[in-house]
Design a protein around this motif. Structure first.
Motif, PDB file in Angstrom:
ATOM      1  N   ARG A 149      29.605  70.879  50.168  1.00 30.50           N
ATOM      2  CA  ARG A 149      30.026  71.801  51.209  1.00 30.50           C
ATOM      3  C   ARG A 149      31.439  71.465  51.642  1.00 30.50           C
ATOM      4  NH1 ARG A 149      25.970  74.583  54.143  1.00 30.50           N
ATOM      5  NH2 ARG A 149      25.117  75.887  52.515  1.00 30.50           N
ATOM      6  N   GLY A 151      30.415  73.279  60.632  1.00 31.07           N
ATOM      7  CA  GLY A 151      30.208  73.941  59.350  1.00 31.07           C
ATOM      8  C   GLY A 151      28.737  74.208  59.103  1.00 31.07           C
ATOM      9  N   PHE A 152      28.351  74.222  57.886  1.00 33.10           N
ATOM     10  CA  PHE A 152      27.000  74.563  57.533  1.00 33.10           C
ATOM     11  C   PHE A 152      26.136  73.324  57.506  1.00 33.10           C
ATOM     12  CE2 PHE A 152      30.108  76.765  54.928  1.00 33.10           C
ATOM     13  CZ  PHE A 152      30.095  77.960  55.593  1.00 33.10           C
ATOM     14  N   THR A 153      24.869  73.545  57.621  1.00 36.42           N
ATOM     15  CA  THR A 153      23.981  72.393  57.601  1.00 36.42           C
ATOM     16  C   THR A 153      22.826  72.586  56.645  1.00 36.42           C
ATOM     17  OG1 THR A 153      22.828  73.389  59.452  1.00 36.42           O
ATOM     18  CG2 THR A 153      24.456  71.715  59.958  1.00 36.42           C
ATOM     19  N   GLY A 154      22.477  73.808  56.427  1.00 33.11           N
ATOM     20  CA  GLY A 154      21.255  74.090  55.689  1.00 33.11           C
ATOM     21  C   GLY A 154      21.354  73.818  54.200  1.00 33.11           C
ATOM     22  N   ALA A 155      20.375  74.330  53.497  1.00 31.70           N
ATOM     23  CA  ALA A 155      20.297  74.080  52.067  1.00 31.70           C
ATOM     24  C   ALA A 155      21.003  75.179  51.295  1.00 31.70           C
ATOM     25  CB  ALA A 155      18.837  74.013  51.630  1.00 31.70           C
ATOM     26  N   MET A 156      21.234  74.921  50.063  1.00 30.52           N
ATOM     27  CA  MET A 156      21.917  75.894  49.223  1.00 30.52           C
ATOM     28  C   MET A 156      20.998  77.072  48.929  1.00 30.52           C
ATOM     29  SD  MET A 156      24.227  75.289  46.043  1.00 30.52           S
ATOM     30  CE  MET A 156      24.395  76.390  44.641  1.00 30.52           C
ATOM     31  N   ARG A 215      32.965  79.231  64.241  1.00 28.81           N
ATOM     32  CA  ARG A 215      32.086  78.276  63.572  1.00 28.81           C
ATOM     33  C   ARG A 215      32.848  77.068  63.046  1.00 28.81           C
ATOM     34  NH1 ARG A 215      27.149  80.052  61.975  1.00 28.81           N
ATOM     35  NH2 ARG A 215      26.650  82.085  62.806  1.00 28.81           N
ATOM     36  N   GLY A 216      34.138  77.073  63.205  1.00 33.34           N
ATOM     37  CA  GLY A 216      34.911  75.950  62.701  1.00 33.34           C
ATOM     38  C   GLY A 216      34.963  75.908  61.186  1.00 33.34           C
ATOM     39  N   ILE A 217      35.034  77.068  60.604  1.00 34.96           N
ATOM     40  CA  ILE A 217      35.081  77.161  59.152  1.00 34.96           C
ATOM     41  C   ILE A 217      36.467  77.627  58.723  1.00 34.96           C
ATOM     42  CG2 ILE A 217      34.109  78.363  57.158  1.00 34.96           C
ATOM     43  CD1 ILE A 217      31.570  78.712  58.755  1.00 34.96           C
ATOM     44  N   PRO A 221      38.534  64.893  52.858  1.00 33.30           N
ATOM     45  CA  PRO A 221      37.767  66.139  52.739  1.00 33.30           C
ATOM     46  C   PRO A 221      37.219  66.368  51.340  1.00 33.30           C
ATOM     47  CG  PRO A 221      39.915  66.534  53.749  1.00 33.30           C
ATOM     48  CD  PRO A 221      39.922  65.125  53.253  1.00 33.30           C
ATOM     49  N   HIS A 222      37.960  65.945  50.329  1.00 33.21           N
ATOM     50  CA  HIS A 222      37.506  66.194  48.958  1.00 33.21           C
ATOM     51  C   HIS A 222      36.275  65.360  48.648  1.00 33.21           C
ATOM     52  CE1 HIS A 222      41.223  68.182  48.864  1.00 33.21           C
ATOM     53  NE2 HIS A 222      41.975  67.124  48.640  1.00 33.21           N
ATOM     54  N   ALA A 279      42.549  67.406  59.997  1.00 33.91           N
ATOM     55  CA  ALA A 279      41.879  66.325  59.274  1.00 33.91           C
ATOM     56  C   ALA A 279      40.866  66.866  58.278  1.00 33.91           C
ATOM     57  CB  ALA A 279      41.198  65.388  60.261  1.00 33.91           C
ATOM     58  N   ALA A 280      40.216  67.962  58.645  1.00 31.50           N
ATOM     59  CA  ALA A 280      39.132  68.474  57.822  1.00 31.50           C
ATOM     60  C   ALA A 280      39.615  69.433  56.734  1.00 31.50           C
ATOM     61  CB  ALA A 280      38.111  69.180  58.699  1.00 31.50           C
ATOM     62  N   MET A 319      33.581  68.243  62.707  1.00 35.20           N
ATOM     63  CA  MET A 319      33.431  69.471  61.945  1.00 35.20           C
ATOM     64  C   MET A 319      31.978  69.824  61.775  1.00 35.20           C
ATOM     65  SD  MET A 319      34.417  70.526  58.334  1.00 35.20           S
ATOM     66  CE  MET A 319      33.130  71.248  57.354  1.00 35.20           C
ATOM     67  N   LEU A 371      24.133  80.976  53.586  1.00 29.99           N
ATOM     68  CA  LEU A 371      24.501  79.601  53.268  1.00 29.99           C
ATOM     69  C   LEU A 371      23.637  78.609  54.026  1.00 29.99           C
ATOM     70  CD1 LEU A 371      26.667  79.721  51.286  1.00 29.99           C
ATOM     71  CD2 LEU A 371      28.342  79.819  53.105  1.00 29.99           C
ATOM     72  N   ASP A 372      23.417  78.903  55.279  1.00 33.41           N
ATOM     73  CA  ASP A 372      22.707  77.960  56.135  1.00 33.41           C
ATOM     74  C   ASP A 372      21.203  77.987  55.920  1.00 33.41           C
ATOM     75  OD1 ASP A 372      24.829  76.830  57.317  1.00 33.41           O
ATOM     76  OD2 ASP A 372      24.713  77.930  59.197  1.00 33.41           O
ATOM     77  N   GLU A 373      20.668  79.176  55.852  1.00 27.96           N
ATOM     78  CA  GLU A 373      19.218  79.288  55.840  1.00 27.96           C
ATOM     79  C   GLU A 373      18.696  80.003  54.608  1.00 27.96           C
ATOM     80  OE1 GLU A 373      18.706  81.731  59.187  1.00 27.96           O
ATOM     81  OE2 GLU A 373      20.175  80.592  60.354  1.00 27.96           O
ATOM     82  N   ALA A 404      40.924  59.264  58.656  1.00 31.00           N
ATOM     83  CA  ALA A 404      40.196  60.530  58.676  1.00 31.00           C
ATOM     84  C   ALA A 404      39.499  60.648  57.332  1.00 31.00           C
ATOM     85  CB  ALA A 404      41.132  61.707  58.891  1.00 31.00           C
ATOM     86  N   PRO A 438      43.109  75.972  65.322  1.00 30.93           N
ATOM     87  CA  PRO A 438      42.436  74.931  66.112  1.00 30.93           C
ATOM     88  C   PRO A 438      40.937  74.978  65.926  1.00 30.93           C
ATOM     89  CG  PRO A 438      44.112  76.020  67.418  1.00 30.93           C
ATOM     90  CD  PRO A 438      44.052  76.760  66.123  1.00 30.93           C
ATOM     91  N   LEU A 439      40.348  73.821  65.653  1.00 27.56           N
ATOM     92  CA  LEU A 439      38.906  73.729  65.440  1.00 27.56           C
ATOM     93  C   LEU A 439      38.286  73.247  66.743  1.00 27.56           C
ATOM     94  CD1 LEU A 439      37.452  72.063  62.243  1.00 27.56           C
ATOM     95  CD2 LEU A 439      36.173  72.341  64.354  1.00 27.56           C
ATOM     96  N   PRO A 479      40.956  70.837  53.481  1.00 28.24           N
ATOM     97  CA  PRO A 479      41.166  70.390  52.102  1.00 28.24           C
ATOM     98  C   PRO A 479      42.405  71.032  51.497  1.00 28.24           C
ATOM     99  CG  PRO A 479      39.388  72.000  52.182  1.00 28.24           C
ATOM    100  CD  PRO A 479      39.961  71.910  53.564  1.00 28.24           C
TER     101      PRO A 479
END
Lengths: 376, 376
Positions: free
Chosen positions: A71, B3-8, A106-108, A62-63, B125-126, B1, A325-327, A59, B115-116, B128
Motif C-alpha cells: 500500500r 490511508g487504507f487499512t483493509g485487505a486487497m 483521507r490523507g491520500i 515510503p518505498h 515524509a510520506a 499517515m 480498497l479498504d473493504e 522518517a 498538507p496531511l 513517494p
DNA sequence: AACCTTTTATGAAAGGTTTTACCGGAGCGA
DNA sequence: TCGCTCCGGTAAAACCTTTCATAAAAGGTT
C-alpha cells in the motif's frame, strides 16, 4: 520507463530505522513499534526511541513501507491524454477538485497518470499507486485490460464497465432535455455539434458521445422532427472547434435557428462564430451547451446548458474506489443526474425560475440518494 | 499517515518475477536482465522469458523497483493548501500545466502533495517521490526544512531559497510598471489591494506579496506621490476578497480613482463591487491586476494586468529539478520577466500596440535566454 | 583431450520496513 | 518452589527487484 538515471544530489545516506535503533539502543522492531503501535512498548522506551528519531531526522522510507504493506497511500487518475491538456481543461480541473477533496480528507496522495511515450499500458504498469480512477476510457480499452490482470482495483468514470464500478451522469436524459427545449421553442433547423471519438465508439454510439447523441435523437423522434445527417457535425472539443464547425456549416449554406452542442466549450465557440456573422443570440440563434463549465456562466451571453455534477463524479468515484480498497466493497454502477440550466443563450419561455429541473434528472440530494440506494 | 487499512480486493496474489522465472525455467536474475539488459542474454532465452512474462501478465512491482533503485520516477508538487482549492484556482492550473508538459515528455509521474491532516511535514515524509517542486513556500518554512535533512532535492517557486534552486518572476518590476501606469495617468488616490500572508513575511515584506508591494512603493516614490497606509488593504485572494475590500473602503469614505490589485482575481472582485456602486470602468475607475489568469481576458471589461509566465515557471522549475536529480546540476536562481498587458480596465493612453512591454521585463525568448545564461 | 577464452546464466546480497513468532524474565497463585 | 501468565522486547522472515561476483556452458586452440 526512462525517468532519471544519474546519481543522487548529495552523498548523504538517508537515515534508516537501523540508525534510530542504534542510537536508542533497541532493535529495529522496537522502533517500528514505537511508531506504529506504541502500546506494545513501555512508555519510557517509546519516548527514548521517538527522541532518537527526531534528533536524527528519521522518517520511514515510503518505498520500503509500500513494498512491505502493498500500500502506498496514493491513488492514480488515469487520463487518455497528455497532462498539459488535462490541466488546461476546466472540465478536468473540476473533476480533479472533486477527487482531491476526498483524497485530501483521507490523507491520500493523488498521482496523475497519462500515456507514457504514447502508451497508457506502460504508464499504468509503472505507476506506484493502490488503485485507479479512470476517466473517459472504456474498460474494454486495450490499454486498460492489463489492469484487471495485475489485480489493481479501478473505477471507471464516463465509461462502461462490467468488472468494475462505474460512475456516469445521465447524459442521455440531459441531452434529451436540451433538444426538447429547442424543439418546444419551435425550432426545426437545428445544428448539432458533437465530438470526435475513436472509431469503435463511433460505430456503436458508445461512450459519452453516443449517449448524448441518443438523447438528442430521441427528442427529435418524440417531436416527430427529422434530424438530417448533415445537421450533425463532428468537431474538436475546443472553442476553435465549435467556431470552425459553425462557420463551416454557415458557409456551406446551412441556416440553423438553433445550436445543440454536446459540450459547452464548443457551444461558446459556435456563439463566437455566430456573433461574428452578425447573428444575435438568442434572438436569431438559440444555443445550448452541455457540462456547465465555469466559463458557461461567464460567457456573453451566459450559456444555457445541461449541468452535470463534475466534481461530484470525482468525489463519488474516489469514495467507491477507497471503499473497494479498504473493504473490498461490491461493484456499483452510479448514474448521477443532470439538470437543465436556463441562462441567456436561449429565450425565456416562461416566468418560472431561471433554473429548472430536467424531468429525468434530479437534485444533488437525490444524486446522493441514488448513491446510497445503490450501496446496498 | 492513515490511508487504507483493509485487505486487497481479491485474493489474487500478484505475479512476481519468480513466477516468470519458474515458467521460463530460468533464474529471477535472468528475467530481470531480459527486461533491463537483453544483450546479456541469448536471444532465444530472452524471447522465452518475455513470452512467459506476457502470458502471466507480469509487470515489475514499482515499489520493489523504487526501493532498490532509490528512484520512483515521480515528482511531487508541494502546495501549502488543500488540494481542492488548488484545482479550483486557475493560477495553479496553468502552473501544473507547465510542470506537466515537462514530466510528460520525460515519462515522469506527477504527485500533488498537500498538507496531511494539517501538517505539510507529514505529507512530505510520506510522499513517494524523487524530488519536490515547492510553490509559494519559503525554504525557511518550518515544514520545509526537514526536506533538507532527508536529502530530497527540491526547487522553490515564488519563494526565496539559499540551499536550493529557485524560480521567480520579476514581481517588483511588474508591480512598478503597474503603479507607474496609473500614476502617469494622473491618479493620486489609488487603492492598493494586497493579500494576507504569514506574520513573518508581513513583517519583512518577504515573498511575492512583499516584492509586489515594494514595486508599487518605488513607483509612488519616483512620482513623488504619497502612499497612505490606509490606502493599502490586505484581503483574501478571491473574487469575494476583492469585492469586499473595495466595498468596505468605499463604505468608509474612500473615493479612489484607481485600483492597484496584487492579483487578478481580487481586481475582478473589486470591479464587481465598483460596478455595483455605479462606477464606470475605466471612466470613473481604472483597475489593474496582476498575474494574467485566463479569466482576466474574459472579464467585463477585460482586465489590464501584469502578465507573468505561469506555465513557464512550472516548466523551468521542473527542468531544473530533473537536472539536479540526473546530474546534480548547480543551484540556480531564475527570474522570469513580467509584462504589462493593456486591456479595457484602464484608459488607452496612446495609439501604440495594445500590448506593450514593461521596461524591466522582456519577451519570453529573453526569459529563456536568462535561463540559459544562468545555466553556466 | 586438455586448456583457455568468451558467452550466458545464476546465487546471494542489498535496499528499509513491518510483522509473526518467540524468548526471557517478572509477577503471581498455589 | 513450581508452574503459569503477562509484559517488554527481539530475531528473522517476508515484501520484490536489481546487481555484483561468480559459476557453468559453449566454443575455439593446440
Amino acid at each position: 520507463m526512462k525517468g532519471f538515471t544519474g546519481a543522487m544530489g548529495e552523498g548523504v545516506r538517508r537515515v534508516t530505522i537501523h540508525d534510530v535503533a542504534g542510537k536508542a539502543g533497541v532493535s529495529t522492531a522496537a522502533v517500528s513499534h514505537a511508531f506504529n503501535d506504541p502500546e506494545r512498548l513501555r512508555a519510557t522506551t517509546v519516548t527514548r526511541i521517538l527522541d532518537a528519531a527526531r534528533d536524527l531526522g528519521y522518517a520511514p522510507n515510503p518505498h520500503a513501507r509500500a513494498l512491505h504493506s502493498q500500500r502506498v497511500g496514493v491513488l492514480g487518475v488515469l487520463f487518455p491524454q497528455p497532462i498539459a491538456t488535462v490541466f488546461a481543461n476546466p472540465f478536468f480541473a473540476s473533476f480533479l477538485e472533486g477527487i482531491g477533496s476526498v483524497t485530501d480528507e483521507r490523507g491520500i496522495g493523488l498521482l496523475t497518470v497519462t500515456p507514457l511515450g504514447g502508451s497508457l499500458e506502460r504508464a499504468i504498469a509503472a505507476a506506484p499507486v493502490d488503485g485507479f480512477v479512470i476517466i473517459g476510457l472504456d474498460e474494454r480499452h486495450a490499454e486498460v485490460a492489463p489492469l484487471r490482470k495485475r489485480g489493481v482495483p479501478f473505477v471507471v468514470v464516463d465509461g462502461d464497465a462490467e468488472t468494475a464500478s462505474s460512475v456516469n451522469v445521465d447524459d442521455e436524459g440531459g441531452a434529451y432535455a436540451a433538444a426538447n427545449l429547442l424543439l418546444e421553442h419551435g425550432h426545426r433547423d437545428i445544428l448539432v455539434l458533437t465530438f470526435h471519438a475513436p472509431p469503435e465508439e463511433l460505430a456503436k454510439d458508445l461512450g459519452v458521445r453516443g449517449r448524448r447523441l441518443r438523447g438528442y435523437r430521441r427528442a427529435f423522434v418524440d417531436h416527430a422532427v427529422a434530424l438530417d445527417d448533415d445537421a450533425v457535425v463532428r468537431t474538436f472539443v475546443t472553442l476553435e472547434g465549435g467556431d470552425m464547425a459553425f462557420a463551416k456549416a454557415w458557409a456551406e449554406g446551412a441556416r440553423p435557428t438553433a445550436v445543440l452542442a454536446a459540450s459547452d466549450i464548443m457551444a461558446i465557440g459556435a456563439m463566437r462564430a455566430a456573433k461574428r456573422l452578425g447573428l444575435r443570440i438568442p434572438e436569431d440563434l438559440e444555443v445550448i451547451g452541455f457540462d456547465d463549465i465555469p466559463l458557461a456562466a461567464a460567457s456573453d451571453p451566459a450559456l444555457t446548458t445541461i449541468h452535470q455534477p463534475i466534481a461530484d463524479k470525482g468525489r463519488v468515484a474516489t469514495r467507491l474506489l477507497i471503499r473497494e480498497l479498504d473493504e473490498g466493497g461490491p461493484r456499483e454502477r452510479i448514474v448521477l443526474p443532470t439538470e437543465l440550466l436556463l441562462r441567456e443563450s436561449t429565450r425565456a419561455a416562461s416566468k418560472k425560475s431561471r433554473t429548472q429541473r430536467v424531468a429525468k434528472g434530479g437534485t444533488e440530494r437525490e444524486g446522493k440518494r441514488i448513491l446510497k440506494a445503490a450501496a446496498h
